[in-house]
Write an enzyme that holds these catalytic residues in place. Structure first.
Site: not given
Ligand code: NAD
Length: 259
Positions: A141, A154
């Site tokens: 991130s 985080y």
């Molecule tokens: P999201 O909530 O849409 O997806 C998260 C995914 O992780 C889902 O498929 C969920 O079921 C899964 N998950 C959660 N807990 C779990 C567990 N215990 N076991 C297995 N799967 C699990 O969120 P996102 O925004 O797509 O996030 C995905 C990644 O991207 C994360 O690591 C997040 O930190 C990172 N990220 C997101 C952003 C953003 O702006 N959305 C920015 C930087 C980084």
């Protein structure tokens, strides 16, 4: 380009992970989806990948807080030929000042966002080493590079992911395996939608205004990155043009970390 490769994308039932899984499938990789959610929606996502891209798709619901479940998901992938591309993407968020941060939330974020990257990577490396080829791509991130208030767990986890990425890159250098971290800024997924709703509620403004405020605070481009853009980058990192990119932390953040 990725025909014959097997990609496991953790946390791919939603958001960025699903975008990455679909992009890797479009490039020809067979896919293992992982994550939580409604069984019918997960089945639909799996079928859509198979029918749209003509690849095999499987689903494994391993809980990424459980090292044994992670290990057995990776053993089960042997049936497809073993994991060639591991995308460590599962993640959760919780926001609160340090002194109000629930220890159980701290533990869960460290387990899912950081420790699972270690557990999954250690399980795939032996077979990648045997094949002399592998890709480990970690969804870190912008918060792996810089901090924000109220995100102690985080930010700590994502900085940890970047450190772990560098160690794996050094340990695998020259072996045909690369390990890199993608560092997205704001991407409008369910994880961020919750933060937008919180701003709207706290400040008594509309969802659109809250989304604008979230972007304006950090992301100079004032536009969200998309799961498809992150997916396209994961495809690039999986290809031969990226053979010499390893140990890198690569922002897709509209200028957030340039400030
Ligand atoms: P999201 O909530 O849409 O997806 C998260 C995914 O992780 C889902 O498929 C969920 O079921 C899964 N998950 C959660 N807990 C779990 C567990 N215990 N076991 C297995 N799967 C699990 O969120 P996102 O925004 O797509 O996030 C995905 C990644 O991207 C994360 O690591 C997040 O930190 C990172 N990220 C997101 C952003 C953003 O702006 N959305 C920015 C930087 C980084």
């Amino acid at each position: 380009m990725l025909k014959g490769k097997v990609a496991l994308v953790t946390g791919s039932t939603s958001g960025i992970g699903l975008g990455i899984a679909r992009s890797l499938a479009e490039a020809g990789a067979d896919i293992i989806l992982n994550g939580f959610g409604d069984a019918t929606e997960i089945d639909d996502a799996k079928r859509a990948i198979e029918s749209e891209f003509g690849v095999k798709a499987r689903y494994n619901g391993a809980d990424m807080t459980q090292p044994e479940a992670i290990a057995s998901m990776i053993s089960a992938a042997e049936e497809m030929g073993g994991v060639d591309i591991l995308v460590n993407n599962a993640g959760i968020q919780h926001t609160a000042p340090v002194e109000e941060f629930p220890p159980s939330k701290w533990d869960a974020i460290i387990a899912i966002n950081l420790s699972s990257v270690f557990h999954a990577s250690r399980a795939v490396l032996p077979s990648m080493r045997k094949k002399g080829w592998g890709r480990i791509i970690n969804t870190a991130s912008a918060h792996g590079l810089v901090a924000s208030p109220e995100k102690s767990a985080y930010v700590a986890a994502k900085h940890g992911v970047i450190g772990l990425t560098k160690v794996i890159a050094l340990e695998t250098a020259g072996s045909g395996i690369t390990c890199n971290a993608i560092c997205p800024g704001w991407v409008r997924t369910p994880l961020v939608e919750k933060q937008i709703e919180k701003i709207a509620e706290e400040e008594g403004i509309s969802i659109d205004e809250a989304a604008g405020r979230l972007l304006g605070g950090k992301q100079p481009s004032k536009a969200f990155a998309t799961p498809e853009q992150i997916g396209a980058f994961a495809v690039f990192l999986s290809g031969s043009a990226a053979d010499q990119i390893t140990g890198a932390s690569l922002p897709i953040d509209g200028g957030w970390t340039a400030q």
